[in-house]
Write a protein that holds these residues in place. Structure first.
Motif, PDB file in Angstrom:
ATOM      1  N   GLU A 160      11.779  -2.068  15.093  1.00  0.00           N
ATOM      2  CA  GLU A 160      11.176  -2.729  16.294  1.00  0.00           C
ATOM      3  C   GLU A 160       9.781  -2.995  16.358  1.00  0.00           C
ATOM      4  OE1 GLU A 160      12.457   1.123  18.273  1.00  0.00           O
ATOM      5  OE2 GLU A 160      12.808  -0.120  16.502  1.00  0.00           O
ATOM      6  N   TYR A 161       8.956  -2.005  15.752  1.00  0.00           N
ATOM      7  CA  TYR A 161       7.604  -2.038  15.826  1.00  0.00           C
ATOM      8  C   TYR A 161       6.935  -2.653  14.810  1.00  0.00           C
ATOM      9  CZ  TYR A 161       8.856   1.591  19.500  1.00  0.00           C
ATOM     10  OH  TYR A 161       9.339   1.967  20.498  1.00  0.00           O
ATOM     11  N   THR A 162       7.757  -2.924  13.747  1.00  0.00           N
ATOM     12  CA  THR A 162       7.047  -3.496  12.473  1.00  0.00           C
ATOM     13  C   THR A 162       6.737  -5.082  12.756  1.00  0.00           C
ATOM     14  OG1 THR A 162       8.713  -2.308  11.269  1.00  0.00           O
ATOM     15  CG2 THR A 162       7.499  -4.477  10.186  1.00  0.00           C
ATOM     16  N   THR A 163       5.254  -5.286  12.467  1.00  0.00           N
ATOM     17  CA  THR A 163       4.669  -6.674  12.519  1.00  0.00           C
ATOM     18  C   THR A 163       4.055  -7.089  11.338  1.00  0.00           C
ATOM     19  OG1 THR A 163       2.614  -5.683  13.475  1.00  0.00           O
ATOM     20  CG2 THR A 163       4.166  -6.185  15.014  1.00  0.00           C
ATOM     21  N   LEU A 164       4.178  -6.317  10.262  1.00  0.00           N
ATOM     22  CA  LEU A 164       3.320  -6.616   9.016  1.00  0.00           C
ATOM     23  C   LEU A 164       4.192  -7.564   8.420  1.00  0.00           C
ATOM     24  CD1 LEU A 164       1.105  -5.899   6.940  1.00  0.00           C
ATOM     25  CD2 LEU A 164       2.697  -4.626   5.862  1.00  0.00           C
ATOM     26  N   PRO A 165       3.499  -8.758   7.807  1.00  0.00           N
ATOM     27  CA  PRO A 165       4.162  -9.983   7.252  1.00  0.00           C
ATOM     28  C   PRO A 165       4.273  -9.448   5.781  1.00  0.00           C
ATOM     29  CG  PRO A 165       2.236 -10.685   7.555  1.00  0.00           C
ATOM     30  CD  PRO A 165       2.202  -9.231   8.199  1.00  0.00           C
ATOM     31  N   PRO A 166       5.353  -9.690   4.997  1.00  0.00           N
ATOM     32  CA  PRO A 166       5.558  -9.575   3.655  1.00  0.00           C
ATOM     33  C   PRO A 166       4.010 -10.337   2.722  1.00  0.00           C
ATOM     34  CG  PRO A 166       7.768 -10.100   4.449  1.00  0.00           C
ATOM     35  CD  PRO A 166       6.550 -10.608   5.650  1.00  0.00           C
ATOM     36  N   ALA A 167       3.974  -9.559   1.822  1.00  0.00           N
ATOM     37  CA  ALA A 167       2.983 -10.278   0.941  1.00  0.00           C
ATOM     38  C   ALA A 167       3.220 -10.441  -0.496  1.00  0.00           C
ATOM     39  CB  ALA A 167       1.646  -9.332   1.034  1.00  0.00           C
ATOM     40  N   ALA A 168       3.186 -11.707  -1.039  1.00  0.00           N
ATOM     41  CA  ALA A 168       3.517 -11.992  -2.404  1.00  0.00           C
ATOM     42  C   ALA A 168       2.562 -12.093  -3.156  1.00  0.00           C
ATOM     43  CB  ALA A 168       4.487 -13.195  -2.637  1.00  0.00           C
ATOM     44  N   ASP A 169       1.237 -12.017  -2.695  1.00  0.00           N
ATOM     45  CA  ASP A 169       0.026 -12.007  -3.362  1.00  0.00           C
ATOM     46  C   ASP A 169      -1.112 -11.747  -2.610  1.00  0.00           C
ATOM     47  OD1 ASP A 169      -2.152 -12.454  -5.207  1.00  0.00           O
ATOM     48  OD2 ASP A 169      -2.174 -14.711  -4.845  1.00  0.00           O
ATOM     49  N   ARG A 170      -1.655 -10.617  -2.777  1.00  0.00           N
ATOM     50  CA  ARG A 170      -2.588  -9.755  -1.981  1.00  0.00           C
ATOM     51  C   ARG A 170      -3.843  -9.038  -2.644  1.00  0.00           C
ATOM     52  NH1 ARG A 170      -0.409  -3.592   0.089  1.00  0.00           N
ATOM     53  NH2 ARG A 170       0.227  -3.253  -1.750  1.00  0.00           N
ATOM     54  N   VAL A 171      -4.666  -8.720  -2.028  1.00  0.00           N
ATOM     55  CA  VAL A 171      -5.697  -8.149  -2.503  1.00  0.00           C
ATOM     56  C   VAL A 171      -5.409  -6.607  -2.697  1.00  0.00           C
ATOM     57  CG1 VAL A 171      -8.394  -7.035  -2.265  1.00  0.00           C
ATOM     58  CG2 VAL A 171      -7.732  -9.460  -2.349  1.00  0.00           C
ATOM     59  N   LEU A 172      -5.714  -5.851  -3.788  1.00  0.00           N
ATOM     60  CA  LEU A 172      -5.367  -4.483  -3.913  1.00  0.00           C
ATOM     61  C   LEU A 172      -6.644  -3.613  -3.936  1.00  0.00           C
ATOM     62  CD1 LEU A 172      -3.110  -2.232  -3.625  1.00  0.00           C
ATOM     63  CD2 LEU A 172      -2.987  -2.583  -6.122  1.00  0.00           C
TER      64      LEU A 172
END
Length: 286
Positions: A160-172
């Motif tokens: 219920e506290y998760t707000t992070l959207p999935p990322a298919a392409d991100r900076v690492l």
């Protein structure tokens, strides 16, 4: 209430030392930070204040400078072994010595001119006891690496506290702190350092990452597969988050080109990778 003295050690922290080797008009520079710690028969000083067993920390500092003048520095692991061996044998009350060294790199700009490098710091921790047992852990810290693509993060647990959207392409991006345990003597700590460092960088840049944990394992695995002289790698990888900025209020699209680089809070990924037949670490990581 019954109490007793537990494990203890004492020493001189962060003795700054710059050693210049003069080869005619061409000079060479080594810039290090040396910390020493001694332990052994130290009950009396703690319980009664009897200092007879204590080798002053100021003496430890002086020894670092004297050994640099007498022996030079060479590879930091070799210098640490030399110091630790001396301290472990110097007094009957001292049973164990720990020496930690950080080395700061300088880039040559002339025969006797240098510019301080802004990259990673080379490290080592050496233990030695009066029976001659020794361990060497080499390492580095502040090696900043970044992949601008080739990283994703999705399929994680949510609540219920998760707000992070999935990322298919991100900076690492991360600032690598790595330490690796040697199985025994090596012909050249310097060349070993360069090979392990190269493996860490190649694995980071060459791994399509689905998590920083996956990348951590790939980095340790590559180092162990390539460098037979080491048996365990421990990695600390802070996740230096880069968030795509919403440019829609300005009528602009953002195809993962403009990012906000956040410094805190940050994810912190830590782990070790070791050979199945790795010998017991003993006091190596202390």
């Amino acid at each position: 209430m019954a109490v007793k003295l537990g494990p203890n050690r004492y020493g001189k922290a962060q003795t700054r030392l710059v050693h210049v080797v003069k080869d005619g008009p061409v000079h060479h520079i080594r810039d290090v930070n040396v910390s020493t710690s001694l332990s052994g028969d130290m009950e009396a000083v703690h319980l009664t204040g009897d200092n007879a067993a204590v080798l002053p920390t100021d003496t430890q500092k002086n020894t670092v400078y004297a050994f640099a003048g007498r022996h030079g520095i060479g590879q930091i692991e070799e210098f640490a072994l030399l110091l630790a061996g001396h301290f472990a044998r110097s007094q009957p009350s001292i049973h164990h010595a720990r020496v930690e060294i950080e080395e700061y790199a300088w880039r040559r700009e002339g025969p006797h001119s240098f510019a301080r490098e802004g990259g990673e710091v080379r490290t080592c921790v050496v233990h030695r006891d009066r029976d001659g047992r020794a361990s060497v852990v080499s390492g580095l810290k502040d090696l900043v690496l970044l992949n601008s693509t080739g990283s994703e993060f999705h399929g994680y647990a949510v609540d219920e506290y998760t707000t992070l959207p999935p990322a298919a392409d991100r900076v690492l991006a991360t600032a690598v702190e790595a330490r690796w345990r040697h199985t025994g003597g090596t012909s050249s700590y310097g060349s070993s350092y360069e090979r392990v460092r190269r493996c860490l960088v190649e694995a980071f840049t060459g791994t399509h990452s689905r998590s920083l944990q996956q990348t951590l394992y790939a980095m340790g695995e590559r180092a162990l597969a390539t460098c037979e002289e080491i048996c365990e790698v421990r990695l600390t990888l802070p996740n230096k988050h880069h968030f795509a900025v919403d440019l829609s209020p300005f009528g602009l699209a953002n195809d993962n080109e403009v990012f906000f680089a956040a410094d805190r809070p940050y994810g912190l990924i830590e782990g070790s990778v070791l050979r199945e037949d790795a010998p017991d670490a003993g006091f190596a990581w202390e």
